[in-house]
Design a protein around this motif. Sequence first.
Motif, short mmCIF file in Angstrom:
data_model
loop_
_atom_site.label_atom_id
_atom_site.label_comp_id
_atom_site.label_asym_id
_atom_site.label_seq_id
_atom_site.Cartn_x
_atom_site.Cartn_y
_atom_site.Cartn_z
N LEU A 1 0.86 -1.19 0.00
CA LEU A 1 0.00 0.00 0.00
C LEU A 1 0.89 1.23 0.00
CD1 LEU A 1 -2.90 1.16 0.28
CD2 LEU A 1 -2.55 1.14 2.77
N THR A 2 0.82 2.03 -1.05
CA THR A 2 1.69 3.20 -1.17
C THR A 2 1.22 4.31 -0.25
OG1 THR A 2 0.39 4.10 -2.99
CG2 THR A 2 2.21 2.61 -3.56
N PRO A 3 2.12 5.22 0.18
CA PRO A 3 1.71 6.33 1.04
C PRO A 3 0.57 7.18 0.48
CG PRO A 3 4.09 6.11 1.10
CD PRO A 3 3.59 5.14 0.06
N PRO A 4 0.55 7.55 -0.82
CA PRO A 4 -0.59 8.33 -1.31
C PRO A 4 -1.93 7.62 -1.12
CG PRO A 4 1.20 8.41 -2.88
CD PRO A 4 1.59 7.40 -1.86
N LEU A 5 -1.96 6.32 -1.44
CA LEU A 5 -3.20 5.57 -1.26
C LEU A 5 -3.56 5.44 0.21
CD1 LEU A 5 -2.87 2.71 -3.92
CD2 LEU A 5 -4.32 4.76 -4.01
N ALA A 6 -2.56 5.28 1.07
CA ALA A 6 -2.83 5.20 2.51
C ALA A 6 -3.43 6.51 3.02
CB ALA A 6 -1.55 4.86 3.27
N ILE A 7 -2.92 7.63 2.54
CA ILE A 7 -3.45 8.94 2.94
C ILE A 7 -4.92 9.07 2.50
CG2 ILE A 7 -3.28 11.41 2.51
CD1 ILE A 7 -1.14 10.53 4.37
N LEU A 8 -5.20 8.72 1.25
CA LEU A 8 -6.57 8.81 0.75
C LEU A 8 -7.50 7.86 1.51
CD1 LEU A 8 -5.93 9.00 -3.11
CD2 LEU A 8 -6.64 10.86 -1.58
N LEU A 9 -7.02 6.67 1.79
CA LEU A 9 -7.83 5.71 2.53
C LEU A 9 -8.11 6.21 3.94
CD1 LEU A 9 -9.17 2.94 2.48
CD2 LEU A 9 -6.99 1.94 3.23
N GLY A 10 -7.11 6.81 4.57
CA GLY A 10 -7.32 7.36 5.90
C GLY A 10 -8.36 8.47 5.91
N ALA A 11 -8.30 9.36 4.90
CA ALA A 11 -9.29 10.43 4.81
C ALA A 11 -10.69 9.86 4.60
CB ALA A 11 -8.91 11.38 3.68
N ALA A 12 -10.81 8.87 3.72
CA ALA A 12 -12.12 8.27 3.46
C ALA A 12 -12.68 7.59 4.70
CB ALA A 12 -11.99 7.26 2.31
N LEU A 13 -11.84 6.88 5.44
CA LEU A 13 -12.30 6.22 6.66
C LEU A 13 -12.66 7.23 7.75
CD1 LEU A 13 -9.85 3.18 6.82
CD2 LEU A 13 -12.28 3.18 6.21
N GLY A 14 -12.01 8.38 7.73
CA GLY A 14 -12.41 9.43 8.67
C GLY A 14 -13.82 9.92 8.38
N LEU A 15 -14.14 10.08 7.09
CA LEU A 15 -15.50 10.48 6.72
C LEU A 15 -16.52 9.39 7.03
CD1 LEU A 15 -14.77 12.23 3.30
CD2 LEU A 15 -15.24 13.32 5.51
N VAL A 16 -16.09 8.13 6.86
CA VAL A 16 -16.98 7.02 7.23
C VAL A 16 -17.29 7.07 8.73
CG1 VAL A 16 -17.11 4.51 7.47
CG2 VAL A 16 -16.28 5.52 5.33
#
Length: 502
Positions: free
Chosen positions: A480-495
């Motif tokens: 899992l690359t850092p950019p995708l991890a950042i986007l995934l973290g933001a999405a899970l925060g909204l969830v």
Amino acid sequence: MPSYVARLRSLLERGRKALLPSGEAISKVPILDMLAHNWYLGFTSFGGPAVHFQIFRRLFVEKYQWIDETVYQEMFALCQALSGPGSTKMLYAINVLHYGFWTGIAAFFVWCLPMAIAAFGLALGVEQIDKKLPGPVYALLSGLNSATVGIIALAAYQLSDKAITDTLSRILVFVSAAAGTLYNALWYFPLLMVGGGLATVIWDLKLLQRVYRATRPSRPRPATPQAQDAELRSFEQAEIQSSVRSRPNVQSHAPDRHSPISSPSPSSHSHPETHTSLTTSWKLGAAIIAAFLASFAIVMTCRGIYGGSNRGFDVFANLYLAGTIIFGGGPVVIPLLREYIVAPGWVSPRDFLLGLAITQAFPGPNFNFAVYLGALSVSGSSIPAVFGALIGLVAIFTPGLWLHLGFMGLWMTVRKVPAVRACLRGIHAAAVGLVFTAVYRLFETGFLDSEVQNGGSLSRDPWWVVIIALSFVGGLHFKLTPPLAILLGAALGLVKYGVDTA
């Protein structure tokens, strides 16, 4: 028809090589060749300095083979031992060694400008928002911070795997991480790195044993010449072994346990001394350092005499001071900038933490945070925001790059001295330990909401801890690359926000 297919494949291959080049020269013009090899780093290097060092190692050591593993480890320790932005100095120094001074300066701007412009735009936007943000924004920022903690934790783990070469380096990494977690002060982190360097000098050169032998009662010397020769050979063998152990990484030519690619052996292009005479003259290096010390004295004298009369100069002087006394890179810059920018009342604590949360998710150097603060600091004065951003950029980066250029000349002269190499090994281990400290600091300030606008611990809710674990395990085992991890973290925060408000 097959000829058209072959041409298309050839064009695609050329495009691939242009976008993701190998270490071979693409152009005879240094600036164009530098752009081909560096242009994308400022857009894709997420995760802060700890991750940047891993990216640079894979790129410049394994793929491009511009330097070898031993030189890389020495440069890492040197970057951490000097003040200023750690990963930025590493990228700048590697390009100076490979291309020369002016192209190295251009590489610095290619690295920092993309997100410096973004930080300036962020400052313009934050200046217009209300004091209280919508709930989804706080959740998104907390998710970003959680993913960033996991990314930095993974980088700390991988860096420690390279820094630990024996029992002593393992102890230094642990002690530095524990000590940095327990206490925080401007003078404290440099002291920990100095302590690590002294410890490895004493251990690798067997100074305690030498002192013991020198102070104990003398014994009769061997009577026969053969016995004297045997004792001399034994002492010389011990000196050779100490010199070998004093290398920053005695496993530099062993396969990387995290990569199928082995560290390359030194080649003709791996020796930086052949690329530029600028970094081989200790006299020129000493003159560059002396010039910086003179500039620092002038700025600090004017700060004491004229401080408070001009906002632009006040911001420049404070950030110039911060850039000079920051040791340890990005993890240390945050509390220092809070003291020099927030304490005078130029930027509110809310805007400081809001900008910190967002710029942590930016690629490129964390020191670009000073661009954001510089633009906000001149708000309400006669100075345009763009000039404030430029002041922040120049003031925070100049001291570290200036000093590092001077010390590169000295380093090329003294790098083969066993005591220096042993010292760098200890500094390297202590600096890696402080990366674990950065993980803890961000973990304790990463949570944001309308009631905790000054930052709180991510342990408030297991959801944030799960995001941290997800980015760590995803990067370690599932690529899992850092950019995708950042986007995934933001999405899970909204969830998380959606579940709480449902």
